[in-house]
Design a protein around this motif. Structure first.
Motif, PDB file in Angstrom:
ATOM      1  N   ASP A  65       4.786   7.018   1.419  1.00 58.64           N
ATOM      2  CA  ASP A  65       4.275   5.686   1.983  1.00 58.64           C
ATOM      3  C   ASP A  65       4.264   5.037   0.976  1.00 58.64           C
ATOM      4  O   ASP A  65       3.344   3.985   0.994  1.00 58.64           O
ATOM      5  CB  ASP A  65       3.189   5.784   2.894  1.00 58.64           C
ATOM      6  N   GLN A  66       4.910   4.725  -0.109  1.00 56.02           N
ATOM      7  CA  GLN A  66       4.760   3.909  -1.100  1.00 56.02           C
ATOM      8  C   GLN A  66       6.199   3.007  -1.319  1.00 56.02           C
ATOM      9  O   GLN A  66       7.350   3.607  -1.353  1.00 56.02           O
ATOM     10  CB  GLN A  66       4.428   4.480  -2.428  1.00 56.02           C
ATOM     11  N   TRP A 220       4.996  -1.705  -7.304  1.00 51.40           N
ATOM     12  CA  TRP A 220       4.298  -0.645  -6.454  1.00 51.40           C
ATOM     13  C   TRP A 220       3.609  -1.388  -5.317  1.00 51.40           C
ATOM     14  O   TRP A 220       2.864  -2.380  -5.491  1.00 51.40           O
ATOM     15  CB  TRP A 220       3.314   0.187  -7.258  1.00 51.40           C
ATOM     16  N   ASP A 221       3.931  -0.745  -4.113  1.00 51.29           N
ATOM     17  CA  ASP A 221       3.002  -1.265  -2.975  1.00 51.29           C
ATOM     18  C   ASP A 221       2.828  -0.134  -1.879  1.00 51.29           C
ATOM     19  O   ASP A 221       3.666   0.707  -1.555  1.00 51.29           O
ATOM     20  CB  ASP A 221       3.908  -2.396  -1.980  1.00 51.29           C
ATOM     21  N   ASP A 222       1.466  -0.067  -1.355  1.00 46.16           N
ATOM     22  CA  ASP A 222       1.049   1.085  -0.655  1.00 46.16           C
ATOM     23  C   ASP A 222       1.522   0.400   0.895  1.00 46.16           C
ATOM     24  O   ASP A 222       0.850   0.063   1.593  1.00 46.16           O
ATOM     25  CB  ASP A 222      -0.232   1.359  -0.788  1.00 46.16           C
ATOM     26  N   SER A 228      -0.105  -4.189   4.237  1.00 46.66           N
ATOM     27  CA  SER A 228       0.908  -4.071   3.093  1.00 46.66           C
ATOM     28  C   SER A 228       2.328  -4.237   3.866  1.00 46.66           C
ATOM     29  O   SER A 228       3.058  -5.121   3.648  1.00 46.66           O
ATOM     30  CB  SER A 228       0.877  -3.070   2.246  1.00 46.66           C
ATOM     31  N   VAL A 229       2.376  -3.528   5.008  1.00 47.38           N
ATOM     32  CA  VAL A 229       3.656  -3.436   5.866  1.00 47.38           C
ATOM     33  C   VAL A 229       3.948  -5.009   6.200  1.00 47.38           C
ATOM     34  O   VAL A 229       5.161  -5.327   6.019  1.00 47.38           O
ATOM     35  CB  VAL A 229       3.494  -2.619   7.044  1.00 47.38           C
ATOM     36  N   THR A 240       3.085 -12.589  11.690  1.00 49.31           N
ATOM     37  CA  THR A 240       4.183 -11.589  11.048  1.00 49.31           C
ATOM     38  C   THR A 240       4.393 -10.567  12.104  1.00 49.31           C
ATOM     39  O   THR A 240       3.772 -10.038  12.769  1.00 49.31           O
ATOM     40  CB  THR A 240       3.816 -10.837   9.793  1.00 49.31           C
ATOM     41  N   THR A 241       5.638 -10.480  11.935  1.00 49.85           N
ATOM     42  CA  THR A 241       6.190  -9.419  13.084  1.00 49.85           C
ATOM     43  C   THR A 241       7.786  -8.843  13.087  1.00 49.85           C
ATOM     44  O   THR A 241       8.301  -9.631  11.947  1.00 49.85           O
ATOM     45  CB  THR A 241       6.427 -10.482  14.550  1.00 49.85           C
TER      46      THR A 241
END
Length: 304
Positions: A65-66, A220-222, A228-229, A240-241
């Motif tokens: 999930d990164q 890097w992003d979680d 974060s998504v 956001t969608t």
């Protein structure tokens, strides 16, 4: 890395989709855990499978999930971490340089430098710190020797098995049973459910004799967090969608549809997370995103 050297651990809810997306990974290298048992038993399962294939190999543990986009820097640092793990006979963590005082991540306190290479340094780990409050996280950042714990680990099989023998006898025994079993899948089905649910940090990393840390040189992003998504979704009228939405007096909301085919209307609401899947709907306060796991744990097993 050869595809036969890659193992993917998942669960029964995600197994079919994982197999579809990772169709080039050998069928027997994708394993569905019989039950949820946290990261220590899951990683022990992987250690057992890899030990059976190569008792002297070096193992990388990488969460799924990164999001890492600089693949060249990622491969370079992982190669350096593998070399370090083999040479130093230590357990190696890969940490992320903090960009803000995030209370949602664990932290690693870094100590004396062991060696360095261009753009990469390796330091002893002084201590693992649990998720702090914001003020404590800010203090960590001001001290300058802390990194986020990304859950990435690198070690040789002999080194990690030695530490499991010393600190986690239950997991050490399970590893041996999987590695020596003529039918490892059957052994996993029989023994995995009885293992104590515990994180790898608490079970092993906080007690291991020698742990080193290498700070990531890559982005890097979680994306295991809906916050974060949202960075990768489209913006529509301050929301956001990934699907069509109609809004009136609504802002700061995150809307996600599993298939992207549901039209969602938002009226007079702010800072919500709205997630629609085939069999469930989540509506949460965005400020409580870190607590979503708590309510997920209360759901029936078939919905988790």
């Amino acid at each position: 890395m050869p595809r036969q050297n890659i193992f993917i651990l998942t669960n029964h809810l995600q197994e079919a989709e994982v197999r579809r997306q990772a169709h080039d990974i050998p069928v027997d290298n994708i394993i569905s855990e019989p039950v949820r048992r946290d990261t220590a038993p899951a990683i022990a399962l992987g250690i057992g499978l890899i030990k059976a294939a190569d008792p002297h190999g070096v193992m990388l543990v990488i969460p799924s999930d990164q999001l890492i986009q600089d693949q060249a820097s990622f491969r370079s640092l992982m190669k350096a971490a593998m070399d370090t793990a083999a040479r130093e006979k230590a357990l190696v963590t890969v940490g992320i340089k903090p960009t803000w005082p995030c209370p949602s991540y664990g932290y690693i306190e870094r100590g004396k430098e062991i060696h360095s290479a261009p753009g990469c340094s390796c330091r002893e780990v002084i201590q693992f710190r649990e998720k702090p409050d914001t003020a404590t996280a800010a203090a960590y950042l001001s001290r300058g020797n802390f990194c986020w714990n990304a859950g990435m680990f690198v070690w040789s099989i002999p080194a990690v098995c030695e530490q499991l023998d010393k600190h986690c006898p239950e997991l050490a025994s399970f590893v041996e049973h999987v590695a020596e079993s003529p039918a490892p899948q059957e052994t996993i089905r029989e023994e995995f459910p009885a293992l104590t649910p515990v994180s790898i940090d608490f079970a092993l990393m906080e007690h291991a004799d020698r742990v080193l840390n290498m700070e990531a040189t890559f982005d890097w992003d979680d994306v295991g967090s809906w916050i974060s998504v949202a960075n990768y979704l489209e913006t529509h009228n301050k929301n956001t969608t990934n699907t069509d939405i109609t809004v009136q007096d609504a802002s700061g909301n995150i809307v996600f549809s599993q298939k992207g085919d549901k039209h969602v209307a938002l009226l007079g609401v702010e800072n919500l997370i709205v997630v629609e899947t085939a069999d469930a709907i989540l509506i949460a306060d965005k400020n409580k995103a870190d607590e979503i796991k708590k309510i997920v744990n209360q759901l029936p097993d078939e919905l988790r």
